[in-house]
Design a protein around this motif. Structure first.
Motif, short mmCIF file in Angstrom:
data_model
loop_
_atom_site.label_atom_id
_atom_site.label_comp_id
_atom_site.label_asym_id
_atom_site.label_seq_id
_atom_site.Cartn_x
_atom_site.Cartn_y
_atom_site.Cartn_z
N VAL A 1 19.08 43.80 60.72
CA VAL A 1 20.36 44.40 61.11
C VAL A 1 20.82 45.30 59.96
O VAL A 1 20.39 45.14 58.81
N PRO A 2 21.72 46.27 60.26
CA PRO A 2 22.17 47.19 59.21
C PRO A 2 22.82 46.46 58.03
O PRO A 2 23.59 45.50 58.21
N GLU A 3 22.52 46.92 56.83
CA GLU A 3 23.03 46.29 55.62
C GLU A 3 24.56 46.39 55.49
O GLU A 3 25.19 45.56 54.85
N TRP A 4 25.14 47.43 56.12
CA TRP A 4 26.57 47.64 55.93
C TRP A 4 27.43 46.57 56.60
O TRP A 4 28.62 46.43 56.29
N ILE A 5 26.84 45.79 57.49
CA ILE A 5 27.63 44.80 58.23
C ILE A 5 28.26 43.79 57.28
O ILE A 5 29.42 43.40 57.43
N ARG A 6 27.47 43.34 56.29
CA ARG A 6 27.99 42.33 55.36
C ARG A 6 29.23 42.84 54.63
O ARG A 6 30.19 42.08 54.40
N PHE A 7 29.23 44.12 54.26
CA PHE A 7 30.39 44.68 53.57
C PHE A 7 31.53 44.97 54.54
O PHE A 7 32.70 44.95 54.17
N GLY A 8 31.17 45.20 55.81
CA GLY A 8 32.18 45.42 56.83
C GLY A 8 33.02 44.18 57.09
O GLY A 8 34.21 44.28 57.43
N PHE A 9 32.42 43.00 56.93
CA PHE A 9 33.18 41.76 57.10
C PHE A 9 34.40 41.74 56.20
O PHE A 9 35.50 41.38 56.62
N LEU A 10 34.21 42.12 54.94
CA LEU A 10 35.31 42.07 53.98
C LEU A 10 36.37 43.13 54.31
O LEU A 10 37.56 42.92 54.07
#
Length: 610
Positions: free
Chosen positions: A141-150
């Motif tokens: 899955v796209p890496e940006w998702i983890r940072f999108g959570f915050l």
């Protein structure tokens, strides 16, 4: 006409308050349910991984990365729910001293810090999402998702703060906080102040100002890292958020919500009451028997929950009424409960040792063994202090051998937790996170066997998730703060100060303890460990002090500050549950505080001569 207009406005304000309160309750219920569900999924993932590894010699591909990502999501959804609780870790002693006319100003300025922190997470997360490309090679899955959570978490903090203030009839103050927060957010990058002073100085000043204003500690850390940009700070906004996410993205940290869940399930299922009965059968007949029972129960409960706050809340609700009924002054009863709760983050399993291991890469198993020794010494010191200070009005009848045996048999299920956690980790059968998950499964089975309904189970998962989210956000936001301190070589500066006064083990131990005693007055134990553990440990090792011994001393030193003003988290928890004023508890806890300081001195002496 004027009166009718006033009534119309008043009704409109009332409707707005009612609408905001209903909307806030709905959002909090949804977020609480989602956070509890994520915790359940995290538990299932780790348990499945353990089963696959030990029974089928295989593994769940991506389990560790998936768990880390879900942990970030848990923090993002759960942290906004702790804004007004003790978990927000506010230092409100200075605000309470202000005259009434200045209190609203301090509240607005405190909210400015929260608004600024929320905007950093929201927009900083959005910037990373737009900049970051690539796919996670393990999860696909796209890496940006983890940072999108915050980023989502920042938006939720903002929404909940504004709804809460409108519901409290402080809409004007909320608007002022929002305007000032937005002005700071957009103004700081445009300001460049040339100064010969290091950015870390302004970092500390802004964080200190946030603490004095009673802003949540995690929010003060974020705001300080952002304002430091104007003074030459080396972390731009996206890097602040990225470093925050990286700080909380450690598989070891998943053990924190699992241990918190263990404590909640023990209390909800009644297993903790079995520990109380066993402790009472062993020491209840002695002088100050009920107080000694409180102490022994705390020791036993410490081997299960890993959370001093959970222990303090349990003890305050369980023992305070009984202690008072047996003639103890309410303040002394509360002080005994608060003092014995200190042991919970020293005797394994200990969340404080997990945080220290994550910050310094020390061995968790070795720290836990050190925690057993130091916790026993602290318990013995408290037992002596209780014996000398308590004059109990009545002494229970000594339990018979049969009653003791029955109480011990009933408590065996709770004792099993120590075997799972400590022996499993120390022998190397399971990792710390796996041991915490197995302990959570074990207590879940005990809760189901005790016919605990779905409602209490759900509340235990929800509460553990919220508490873990607050701790996780603090750990994450401490990362950019610690990075900026490292850039300015604060560690080297402290090391030079220590060595200039004497590089021997005695000098290092004494000065380190003095630093920690001052730091612990204003910082939560988790934040103090994260910031000062990596700074002080190299100096201790260079002086020939065993790093495990020093790590144990560091945790014991900082845990004692759960009893000291102005922060005194354990005292405030007991005060909140019992209704005894915190000021009275701080006075009554002095003899037990001195006993704990004696145990700290003995630990330091052992570290020097060994």
């Amino acid at each position: 006409m004027a009166i009718s207009r006033f009534l119309f406005i008043d009704k409109g304000v009332g409707r707005a308050r009612g609408l905001s309160e209903r909307l806030l309750r709905s959002i909090e219920q949804v977020l609480g349910a989602l956070a509890g569900f994520i915790l359940a999924v995290l538990l299932a993932i780790v348990l499945v991984s353990v089963c696959l590894r030990y029974f089928f010699s295989t593994g769940f591909i991506g389990a560790e990365d998936f768990g880390i990502w879900l942990h970030v999501a848990l923090i993002s959804l759960g942290a906004p729910l702790s804004l007004s609780s003790a978990l927000s870790m506010r230092l409100d002693v200075f605000v309470r001293l202000l005259p009434d006319r200045l209190s609203p100003v301090a509240e607005v300025l405190s909210d400015v810090v929260t608004v600024l922190a929320a905007l950093i997470l929201l927009f900083g997360g959005s910037q990373i999402m737009s900049m970051l490309g690539g796919i996670s090679p393990v999860l696909g899955v796209p890496e940006w998702i983890r940072f999108g959570f915050l980023g989502v978490g920042g938006g939720l903090i903002l929404v909940i703060l504004l709804l809460r203030r409108i519901g409290e009839s402080r809409g004007g103050g909320a608007c002022a906080s929002l305007v000032l927060g937005l002005s700071l957010y957009f103004g700081v990058p445009q300001i460049g102040i040339d100064t010969l002073l290091p950015p870390s100085l302004f970092l500390a000043l802004v964080a200190g100002l946030g603490l004095v204003l009673s802003a949540p500690l995690a929010h003060a850390f974020l705001a300080a890292a952002y304002v430091a940009i104007a003074f030459g700070g080396s972390l731009p906004e996206p890097a602040i958020v990225s470093t925050t996410v990286t700080g909380m993205s450690k598989f070891l940290l998943l053990a924190i919500p699992f241990f918190l869940l263990v404590g909640g399930l023990l209390t909800a299922s009644g297993v903790a009451d079995q520990l109380v009965r066993f402790a009472q059968s062993m020491v209840g007949h002695r002088r100050a028997g009920l107080a000694q029972t409180t102490l022994l129960t705390s020791v036993l409960f410490s081997g299960a929950s890993g959370s001093s706050v959970a222990n303090a809340a349990f003890g305050a609700s369980t023992f305070q009424p009984e202690l008072v009924r047996h003639g103890y002054p309410p303040a002394q009863a509360g002080a005994i409960i608060a003092a014995t709760s200190v042991l919970d983050n020293v005797i394994p399993p200990s969340i404080a040792f997990l945080i220290l291991a994550a910050a310094t890469n020390l061995s968790v198993g070795s720290l836990l063994v050190g925690g057993f020794f130091s916790g026993g010494l602290m318990a013995a010191s408290l037992a002596v202090a209780i014996h000398l200070t308590v004059r109990e009005q009545s002494t229970p009848v000594r339990a018979t051998a049969a009653q003791r045996r029955q109480a011990a048999i009933s408590a065996i299920p709770a004792f099993g937790l120590g075997i799972i956690v400590v022996i499993g980790i120390r022998v190397g059968i399971v990792t710390t996170t796996e041991a915490s998950a197995l302990a959570a499964l074990y207590t879940l089975i005990l809760a189901v066997r005790s016919k605990l309904g779905f409602g209490p189970l759900f509340l235990a998962f929800r509460q553990a998730a919220i508490e873990a989210a607050a701790i996780g956000l603090l750990i994450g936001t401490a990362a950019p703060f610690a990075f900026l301190l490292a850039v300015d070589n604060v560690s080297g500066l402290i090391s030079n100060v220590v060595t200039s006064l004497g590089a021997g083990a005695l000098a290092v131990i004494v000065l380190s303890n003095l630093i920690l005693l001052v730091v612990g007055l204003v910082l939560d134990i988790g934040a103090a460990i994260l910031l000062f553990g990596p700074i002080l440990l190299p100096t201790a090792v260079a002086a020939g002090i065993d790093p495990i011994h020093f790590g144990v001393i560091l945790v014991v030193n900082l845990m004692i500050h759960g009893l000291t003003p102005p922060l005194g988290m354990l005292v405030f928890v007991v005060s909140g549950v019992t209704g005894v004023p915190a000021s009275a508890l701080f006075r009554a806890v002095v003899p037990y505080l001195l006993a704990l300081l004696v145990s700290l001195a003995l630990l330091c002496a052992w570290a020097i001569i060994s």
